[in-house]
Scaffold this motif. Structure first.
Motif, PDB file in Angstrom:
ATOM      1  N   VAL A 130       0.859  -1.191   0.000  1.00  0.00           N
ATOM      2  CA  VAL A 130       0.000   0.000   0.000  1.00  0.00           C
ATOM      3  C   VAL A 130       0.888   1.231   0.000  1.00  0.00           C
ATOM      4  O   VAL A 130       1.874   1.285   0.748  1.00  0.00           O
ATOM      5  N   ASP A 131       0.559   2.201  -0.837  1.00  0.00           N
ATOM      6  CA  ASP A 131       1.229   3.505  -0.725  1.00  0.00           C
ATOM      7  C   ASP A 131       0.189   4.536  -0.338  1.00  0.00           C
ATOM      8  O   ASP A 131      -0.890   4.614  -0.918  1.00  0.00           O
ATOM      9  N   VAL A 132       0.508   5.286   0.688  1.00  0.00           N
ATOM     10  CA  VAL A 132      -0.417   6.273   1.257  1.00  0.00           C
ATOM     11  C   VAL A 132       0.036   7.655   0.806  1.00  0.00           C
ATOM     12  O   VAL A 132       1.131   8.103   1.177  1.00  0.00           O
ATOM     13  N   PRO A 133      -0.762   8.359   0.020  1.00  0.00           N
ATOM     14  CA  PRO A 133      -0.336   9.676  -0.472  1.00  0.00           C
ATOM     15  C   PRO A 133      -0.290  10.714   0.643  1.00  0.00           C
ATOM     16  O   PRO A 133      -1.030  10.626   1.627  1.00  0.00           O
ATOM     17  N   ARG A 134       0.599  11.669   0.473  1.00  0.00           N
ATOM     18  CA  ARG A 134       0.681  12.765   1.444  1.00  0.00           C
ATOM     19  C   ARG A 134      -0.620  13.563   1.398  1.00  0.00           C
ATOM     20  O   ARG A 134      -1.151  13.860   0.327  1.00  0.00           O
ATOM     21  N   SER A 135      -1.134  13.918   2.561  1.00  0.00           N
ATOM     22  CA  SER A 135      -2.408  14.626   2.623  1.00  0.00           C
ATOM     23  C   SER A 135      -2.470  15.488   3.881  1.00  0.00           C
ATOM     24  O   SER A 135      -2.085  15.040   4.978  1.00  0.00           O
ATOM     25  N   THR A 136      -2.947  16.717   3.713  1.00  0.00           N
ATOM     26  CA  THR A 136      -3.121  17.596   4.889  1.00  0.00           C
ATOM     27  C   THR A 136      -4.235  17.096   5.786  1.00  0.00           C
ATOM     28  O   THR A 136      -4.302  17.455   6.964  1.00  0.00           O
ATOM     29  N   ALA A 137      -5.115  16.238   5.252  1.00  0.00           N
ATOM     30  CA  ALA A 137      -6.214  15.708   6.059  1.00  0.00           C
ATOM     31  C   ALA A 137      -5.696  14.863   7.218  1.00  0.00           C
ATOM     32  O   ALA A 137      -6.348  14.763   8.266  1.00  0.00           O
ATOM     33  N   VAL A 138      -4.525  14.250   7.042  1.00  0.00           N
ATOM     34  CA  VAL A 138      -3.935  13.442   8.112  1.00  0.00           C
ATOM     35  C   VAL A 138      -3.617  14.323   9.311  1.00  0.00           C
ATOM     36  O   VAL A 138      -3.945  13.995  10.462  1.00  0.00           O
ATOM     37  N   LEU A 139      -2.972  15.459   9.071  1.00  0.00           N
ATOM     38  CA  LEU A 139      -2.624  16.375  10.151  1.00  0.00           C
ATOM     39  C   LEU A 139      -3.867  16.983  10.779  1.00  0.00           C
ATOM     40  O   LEU A 139      -3.957  17.110  12.009  1.00  0.00           O
ATOM     41  N   LEU A 140      -4.849  17.344   9.974  1.00  0.00           N
ATOM     42  CA  LEU A 140      -6.079  17.921  10.503  1.00  0.00           C
ATOM     43  C   LEU A 140      -6.797  16.938  11.424  1.00  0.00           C
ATOM     44  O   LEU A 140      -7.283  17.304  12.492  1.00  0.00           O
ATOM     45  N   ALA A 141      -6.867  15.677  10.998  1.00  0.00           N
ATOM     46  CA  ALA A 141      -7.535  14.667  11.822  1.00  0.00           C
ATOM     47  C   ALA A 141      -6.800  14.462  13.141  1.00  0.00           C
ATOM     48  O   ALA A 141      -7.418  14.342  14.202  1.00  0.00           O
ATOM     49  N   SER A 142      -5.454  14.436  13.075  1.00  0.00           N
ATOM     50  CA  SER A 142      -4.668  14.261  14.290  1.00  0.00           C
ATOM     51  C   SER A 142      -4.870  15.419  15.246  1.00  0.00           C
ATOM     52  O   SER A 142      -4.989  15.228  16.465  1.00  0.00           O
ATOM     53  N   ASN A 143      -4.923  16.646  14.718  1.00  0.00           N
ATOM     54  CA  ASN A 143      -5.145  17.814  15.576  1.00  0.00           C
ATOM     55  C   ASN A 143      -6.522  17.806  16.206  1.00  0.00           C
ATOM     56  O   ASN A 143      -6.730  18.372  17.286  1.00  0.00           O
ATOM     57  N   LYS A 144      -7.486  17.170  15.537  1.00  0.00           N
ATOM     58  CA  LYS A 144      -8.839  17.050  16.104  1.00  0.00           C
ATOM     59  C   LYS A 144      -8.939  15.896  17.097  1.00  0.00           C
ATOM     60  O   LYS A 144      -9.919  15.791  17.825  1.00  0.00           O
ATOM     61  N   GLY A 145      -7.945  15.010  17.090  1.00  0.00           N
ATOM     62  CA  GLY A 145      -8.004  13.840  17.955  1.00  0.00           C
ATOM     63  C   GLY A 145      -8.934  12.772  17.420  1.00  0.00           C
ATOM     64  O   GLY A 145      -9.571  12.041  18.194  1.00  0.00           O
ATOM     65  N   VAL A 146      -9.023  12.654  16.082  1.00  0.00           N
ATOM     66  CA  VAL A 146      -9.949  11.716  15.439  1.00  0.00           C
ATOM     67  C   VAL A 146      -9.183  10.903  14.399  1.00  0.00           C
ATOM     68  O   VAL A 146      -8.359  11.456  13.663  1.00  0.00           O
TER      69      VAL A 146
END
Length: 466
Positions: free
Chosen positions: A415-431
């Motif tokens: 699996v290759d996981v593309p870079r995405s700002t959604a990853v950081l946003l979700a982490s900052n939300k705690g979700v």
């Protein structure tokens, strides 16, 4: 729940003893902060503690400044000094507004006696509520002897002895203290021991532990990376969240990054128990082990990371292996986020898992490190048969393709996981990303990883019409 007891000291050994005794009722501020002044310590205090233990290995000036600053910020705070019997103890008690003094060499029963007396005194004088000292669900201290002592001790068992040195706290309605010989605890007077703290009936959880299907073997999945910063924790979190959709409350996520684990921060959890509790000897009892788990609203459980690197390093590798085997007897899936590299703890984890997910980014150093890691594990005979390779944070203009990565690693990329700002946003939300933005390309890649491990977790939702 805010921890009612706070410890500020420089003895790791005493901290471990106190944590065994109080569990989630204890919060700590490392003695290193004392060097920067009492205000620096006060800034590290979370919530509103009811009693502070100062010491051991704090001098008079440090103790005086801490007592003054902390009681100013937290009115009604009880102050207990942890100090051996010495010639100058009487001066300490005369010049400081203390409620009790206890030796760091005191036995567990003596510590219970003093701290139980402090708790009862605070409740009796309306400086704390009974709820502040009650056990919490998901905490190993729910069955400890501490609350039993508070509830069952009779007035005549409380020590009534006067200090041989004449040392007493200021007589303004505060608790008085007495000093015995070295190795003994300091008694507590002025407490109505007949007023015990009643324990409430524990509220029934909204979830339960589903029984295991004897026809389906349990799976333990280690998430491994040769270096830090590869996104290993993000993948572990979303792997657990994805598996929980197929097996609600049958998944546990273990934060075995013993020094700097941050799963609870990434999921916005406030755990009562940690991996230190889960690997303790008393947690060999399955019922006690279950109390150390933290339940996530995504229908999976978390074993939180160690409160400090020091405590994490004290966990024996064998205890970590035993924990994994115990959890496999309770859960369908056990997901373990490991410490980067191949330290002793990570090797023990790999000995006890059925699957492994190896993570790297698209950088040449990380890919070469992963190749070395795979070769070493193959030589040691610790390379799991069921393994997946994930290349994380891929992007088109990185100068390397996934095919290039496969050549460097010497293994296919699953699996290759593309870079995405959604990853950081979700982490900052705690979700978890799978819950926060399931349509994001990175979320789709992570879902593909989940279905490779558990095909029944495939997303069966019908597509929306355009």
């Amino acid at each position: 729940m805010n921890a009612p007891f706070l410890l500020v000291g420089r003895s790791v050994e005493f901290e471990l003893r106190l944590r065994e005794l109080l569990g989630a009722r204890l919060s700590t501020v490392p003695g290193a902060f004392v060097t920067f002044g009492a205000d620096a310590v006060a800034e590290q205090v979370e919530g509103s503690p009811k009693a502070v233990l100062l010491g051991p290995v704090l001098n008079f000036d440090e103790t005086h400044a801490l007592a003054e600053t902390l009681t100013e910020r937290h009115p009604g705070l009880a102050v207990v000094v942890v100090r051996e019997q010495r010639s100058d103890l009487e001066d300490w008690v005369d010049e400081l507004r203390l409620h009790a003094v206890v030796s760091p060499l005191a036995s567990d029963d003596e510590l219970k006696e003093v701290l139980g007396g402090v708790a009862r005194w605070l409740v009796t004088n309306e400086l704390a509520a009974a709820d502040d000292f009650r056990p919490v669900r998901h905490s190993v201290d729910a069955t400890s002897a501490f609350e039993e002592y508070i509830a069952e001790v009779e007035p005549e068992t409380a020590p009534e002895t006067e200090p041989e040195s004449g040392a007493r706290a200021e007589d303004d309605g505060e608790l008085e203290s007495s000093a015995d010989t070295e190795g003994d605890s300091i008694g507590v007077d002025g407490v109505d021991a007949s007023e015990s703290i009643e324990e409430p009936e524990p509220a029934a959880p909204e979830w339960e532990f589903p029984p295991l299907d004897a026809a389906r073997p349990t799976e333990a999945i280690a998430v491994v990376a040769p270096k830090g910063g590869q996104g290993k924790t993000t993948i572990a979190i979303n792997l657990a969240a994805g598996l929980a959709k197929a097996a609600p409350n049958s998944v546990v996520l273990v934060d075995a990054d013993l020094q700097f684990g941050d799963i609870t921060a990434a999921l916005d959890l406030a755990p009562e128990g940690t991996i230190v509790d889960a690997t303790s000897e008393v947690a060999a009892d399955e019922l006690i082990l279950k109390t150390t788990l933290t339940h996530h609203k995504g229908d999976f459980f978390v074993v939180a990371s160690a409160p400090s690197p020091e405590l994490g390093d004290r966990i024996a590798p064998q205890a970590l292996g035993r924990l994994i085997e115990q959890l496999r007897g309770i859960f369908r899936y056990v997901v373990i986020d490991t410490t980067p590299g191949l330290g002793e703890h990570s090797l023990v984890v790999l000995e006890h898992v059925t699957d492994a997910v190896f993570v790297s980014n698209l950088g040449v150093p990380a890919l070469r490190a992963l190749r070395t890691e795979l070769e070493l594990l193959r030589t040691l005979g610790l390379l799991p048969v069921n393994r997946r390779v994930v290349v994380n944070q891929t992007e088109k203009n990185a100068g390397l393709t996934v095919k290039d990565a496969e050549q460097i690693i010497g293994a296919p990329v699953d699996v290759d996981v593309p870079r995405s700002t959604a990853v950081l946003l979700a982490s900052n939300k705690g979700v978890p990303l799978l819950d926060d933005d399931p349509r994001d390309p990175a979320a789709r890649a992570l879902r593909a990883l989940v279905t490779r491990i558990a095909p029944e977790a495939a997303d069966t939702r019908t597509r929306r019409r355009r």
